[in-house]
Design a protein around this motif. Structure first.
Motif, short mmCIF file in Angstrom:
data_model
loop_
_atom_site.label_atom_id
_atom_site.label_comp_id
_atom_site.label_asym_id
_atom_site.label_seq_id
_atom_site.Cartn_x
_atom_site.Cartn_y
_atom_site.Cartn_z
N PHE A 132 0.83 -1.20 0.00
CA PHE A 132 0.00 0.00 0.00
C PHE A 132 0.87 1.25 0.00
CE2 PHE A 132 -2.10 -3.31 2.57
CZ PHE A 132 -3.23 -3.54 1.79
N VAL A 133 0.28 2.36 -0.48
CA VAL A 133 0.92 3.67 -0.35
C VAL A 133 0.53 4.20 1.03
CG1 VAL A 133 1.10 6.01 -1.25
CG2 VAL A 133 0.77 4.10 -2.81
N VAL A 134 1.52 4.29 1.92
CA VAL A 134 1.26 4.62 3.32
C VAL A 134 1.82 6.00 3.65
CG1 VAL A 134 1.67 3.98 5.73
CG2 VAL A 134 1.27 2.19 4.01
N TRP A 135 0.98 6.85 4.20
CA TRP A 135 1.42 8.11 4.80
C TRP A 135 1.13 8.00 6.30
CZ3 TRP A 135 -1.20 12.26 1.17
CH2 TRP A 135 -0.63 12.17 -0.11
N THR A 136 1.89 8.76 7.10
CA THR A 136 1.69 8.71 8.54
C THR A 136 1.60 10.11 9.12
OG1 THR A 136 4.05 8.64 9.04
CG2 THR A 136 2.93 6.52 8.73
N ALA A 137 0.89 10.21 10.23
CA ALA A 137 0.79 11.46 10.98
C ALA A 137 0.80 11.11 12.46
CB ALA A 137 -0.47 12.23 10.61
N GLU A 138 1.44 11.95 13.29
CA GLU A 138 1.62 11.64 14.70
C GLU A 138 0.64 12.40 15.60
OE1 GLU A 138 5.75 12.08 15.68
OE2 GLU A 138 6.38 10.85 13.97
N SER A 139 -0.34 13.05 14.99
CA SER A 139 -1.38 13.73 15.78
C SER A 139 -2.56 14.02 14.88
CB SER A 139 -0.84 15.05 16.36
OG SER A 139 -0.62 15.99 15.32
N VAL A 140 -3.68 14.36 15.51
CA VAL A 140 -4.87 14.72 14.74
C VAL A 140 -4.59 15.97 13.91
CG1 VAL A 140 -7.25 15.54 14.93
CG2 VAL A 140 -6.47 13.64 16.35
N ASP A 141 -3.88 16.94 14.49
CA ASP A 141 -3.59 18.18 13.77
C ASP A 141 -2.76 17.91 12.52
OD1 ASP A 141 -5.03 19.69 15.55
OD2 ASP A 141 -3.29 20.23 16.77
N GLN A 142 -1.73 17.03 12.64
CA GLN A 142 -0.93 16.70 11.47
C GLN A 142 -1.77 15.99 10.41
OE1 GLN A 142 2.57 14.44 12.46
NE2 GLN A 142 3.65 16.22 13.31
N ALA A 143 -2.65 15.12 10.84
CA ALA A 143 -3.53 14.43 9.89
C ALA A 143 -4.41 15.41 9.15
CB ALA A 143 -4.38 13.40 10.63
N LEU A 144 -4.96 16.38 9.87
CA LEU A 144 -5.83 17.37 9.23
C LEU A 144 -5.05 18.27 8.27
CD1 LEU A 144 -8.15 18.33 12.22
CD2 LEU A 144 -8.66 16.84 10.27
N GLN A 145 -3.78 18.52 8.58
CA GLN A 145 -2.94 19.28 7.65
C GLN A 145 -2.78 18.53 6.33
OE1 GLN A 145 0.81 20.37 9.44
NE2 GLN A 145 -0.18 21.15 11.28
N LEU A 146 -2.52 17.22 6.44
CA LEU A 146 -2.41 16.41 5.22
C LEU A 146 -3.72 16.39 4.44
CD1 LEU A 146 -0.35 13.32 6.44
CD2 LEU A 146 0.34 14.98 4.71
N LEU A 147 -4.82 16.24 5.15
CA LEU A 147 -6.12 16.21 4.48
C LEU A 147 -6.44 17.55 3.82
CD1 LEU A 147 -7.94 14.20 7.23
CD2 LEU A 147 -7.90 13.52 4.83
N ALA A 148 -6.01 18.64 4.43
CA ALA A 148 -6.31 19.96 3.87
C ALA A 148 -5.66 20.15 2.51
CB ALA A 148 -5.85 21.05 4.84
N THR A 149 -4.50 19.53 2.30
CA THR A 149 -3.78 19.72 1.03
C THR A 149 -3.92 18.54 0.08
OG1 THR A 149 -1.74 18.82 2.03
CG2 THR A 149 -2.07 21.20 2.13
N SER A 150 -4.23 17.35 0.60
CA SER A 150 -4.17 16.15 -0.25
C SER A 150 -5.33 15.20 -0.02
CB SER A 150 -2.85 15.40 0.01
OG SER A 150 -1.74 16.25 -0.16
N ALA A 151 -6.48 15.73 0.35
CA ALA A 151 -7.63 14.85 0.60
C ALA A 151 -8.01 14.04 -0.63
CB ALA A 151 -8.82 15.68 1.07
N HIS A 152 -7.75 14.60 -1.83
CA HIS A 152 -8.11 13.88 -3.05
C HIS A 152 -7.34 12.58 -3.20
CE1 HIS A 152 -4.44 16.10 -4.02
NE2 HIS A 152 -4.24 15.23 -4.98
N ALA A 153 -6.17 12.46 -2.55
CA ALA A 153 -5.33 11.27 -2.68
C ALA A 153 -5.59 10.25 -1.58
CB ALA A 153 -3.85 11.66 -2.68
N ILE A 154 -6.17 10.68 -0.47
CA ILE A 154 -6.32 9.80 0.69
C ILE A 154 -7.65 9.06 0.61
CG2 ILE A 154 -6.50 9.73 3.22
CD1 ILE A 154 -4.72 12.26 3.26
N ALA A 155 -7.58 7.73 0.62
CA ALA A 155 -8.79 6.91 0.54
C ALA A 155 -9.18 6.33 1.90
CB ALA A 155 -8.58 5.77 -0.45
N VAL A 156 -8.19 6.07 2.77
CA VAL A 156 -8.44 5.40 4.05
C VAL A 156 -7.65 6.11 5.14
CG1 VAL A 156 -8.30 3.24 5.34
CG2 VAL A 156 -8.75 3.19 2.88
N VAL A 157 -8.28 6.33 6.28
CA VAL A 157 -7.58 6.80 7.48
C VAL A 157 -7.75 5.74 8.57
CG1 VAL A 157 -7.55 8.47 9.36
CG2 VAL A 157 -7.73 9.26 7.00
N LEU A 158 -6.61 5.24 9.06
CA LEU A 158 -6.60 4.31 10.19
C LEU A 158 -6.00 5.07 11.37
CD1 LEU A 158 -6.78 1.55 11.59
CD2 LEU A 158 -4.55 0.98 10.57
#
Length: 399
Positions: free
Chosen positions: A39-65
């Motif tokens: 899988f293509v895996v990205w990681t974030a170490e907090s909710v805030d970091q995850a939301l930063q990724l989603l703000a710029t790249s939500a079109h690429a993210i299919a699953v959040v675990l």
């Protein structure tokens, strides 16, 4: 936080990324190393970091675990945001045994769609991620279709508002002219009025012309209503023959009396049209209007407007496909303008309200159908605009 550049990861693949959110750096590294082979895996170490990724790249993210227990906002808080702001993303929760009650509460509230128990079972995790990726990619395609429909609807509405304004302005002008010619006749019976004509028959001409333009405006409004209905329902409209479209425009367009005689419809090479009748009707009306306005500015000795069904190659070396060609023998289009048409708003009639958006709108409609628009012209020799459609039968030989 790890985020490979989107263009470097499966270009054009759409939603394809699994984002792990866990406050333990080692857990993030372990997950990326273990599951990065599939899988293509990205990681974030907090909710805030995850939301930063989603703000710029939500079109690429299919699953959040996401893990549940994290400093600051916890995993359930992230799941709430995902559900409201990023509905295409599949929401999974990694839960330790002690968190089971909270995890199932999140499931019952619709905030999470799957739970993986810690420590993660490799086979179960891979199977869950595969299923979630497929679901997330399908959701992303669905929401992208909805966005495209909304964009198309907004564009059609803007163009339609401009098109409707023209006949309505003409109707308003004729009504003002009739008001100027209205004279009360006190010597006649009460309730009887008289319209004085400056030229014989001009009042009836204004009434007829106003009625034609009102009916045309009504047809354009009907076009938008159908577009809105299809956009909301996801419909594609009723199938249509090209002959029927040409004949509808000939019958419904508000030609001036003499202009109706200019029109020549050659519909022998009939074919089935893709897409919706309403948008194609608006496209063909736009091309007819442009041709008429060109001939009004420099009227030829024998004005001629032909709408012909034919087969034409979209470009040199390509096979001929079904096409509708609108031809006039007006003044033609200057080379400087011709080279920019279908690529940007450009008009030769800015002083009379031309916006240049008409042909651009036609180009966008045709592109959405997999077709194209080409324009050819010579000064003093008229112009032709060709709507190239994809062949409905790919095995059909060119005529």
């Amino acid at each position: 936080m790890t985020q490979p550049p989107v263009p470097d990861v499966l270009p054009g693949a759409g939603a394809h990324v699994v984002l792990l959110v866990d406050d333990e750096p080692q857990a993030c590294k372990w997950f990326a190393r273990l599951y990065g082979d599939e899988f293509v895996v990205w990681t974030a170490e907090s909710v805030d970091q995850a939301l930063q990724l989603l703000a710029t790249s939500a079109h690429a993210i299919a699953v959040v675990l996401t893990d549940f227990r994290m400093p600051g906002r916890d995993g359930v808080a992230l799941l709430r945001v995902l559900r409201s702001d990023f509905p295409h993303v599949v929401r999974l929760l990694a839960s330790a045994y002690a968190d089971k009650e909270l995890a199932f509460s999140a499931v019952n509230q619709g905030q999470v769609e799957g739970i993986l128990e810690k420590p993660l079972d490799d086979a179960l995790t891979r199977r869950t991620l595969r299923e979630a990726l497929a679901q997330g990619a399908e959701r992303a395609r669905h929401f992208d279709q909805l966005r495209q429909r909304a964009d198309s609807l907004r564009e059609t509405l803007g163009f339609l508002a401009h098109e409707v304004a023209t006949p309505l302005a003409t109707v308003s002008g004729y009504l003002s002219g009739m008001r100027d010619r209205h004279q009360l006749a006190p010597q006649l019976e009460p309730g009887i009025a008289r319209l004085s004509e400056r030229r014989p028959g001009e009042v009836m001409h204004m009434i007829d012309a106003a009625q034609r333009r009102t009916e045309y405006a009504q047809s354009l409004v009907s076009t938008f209503v159908q577009s809105a209905r299809d956009a909301c329902m996801g419909g594609t409209g009723v199938s249509l023959r090209a002959r029927d479209l040409v004949q509808a425009v000939q019958a419904e367009y508000p030609f001036e009396p003499e202009e109706g005689a200019w029109f020549d419809g050659d519909v022998e090479a009939d074919f089935e049209l893709p897409g919706r009748r309403d948008l194609l009707y608006l496209v063909l009306c736009t091309l007819v209007k442009n041709a008429l306005m060109a001939m009004r500015t420099a009227k030829p000795e024998r004005p001629r407007l032909q709408v012909r069904l034919t087969r034409s190659a979209p470009a040199p070396g390509m096979a001929a496909t079904p096409a509708i060609v609108v031809i006039d023998n007006g003044p033609g289009i200057p080379e400087a303008v011709l080279s920019r048409l279908t690529r940007e708003p450009v008009t030769t009639r800015a002083e009379t309200g031309g916006s240049g958006m008409g042909l651009l709108f036609c180009q966008r409609v045709m592109t959405s159908l997999g077709g194209s628009v080409s324009v050819a012209s010579e000064l003093s020799a008229g112009a032709s605009v060709t709507l190239h459609f994809l062949s409905m039968n790919p095995n059909q030989e060119p005529a």
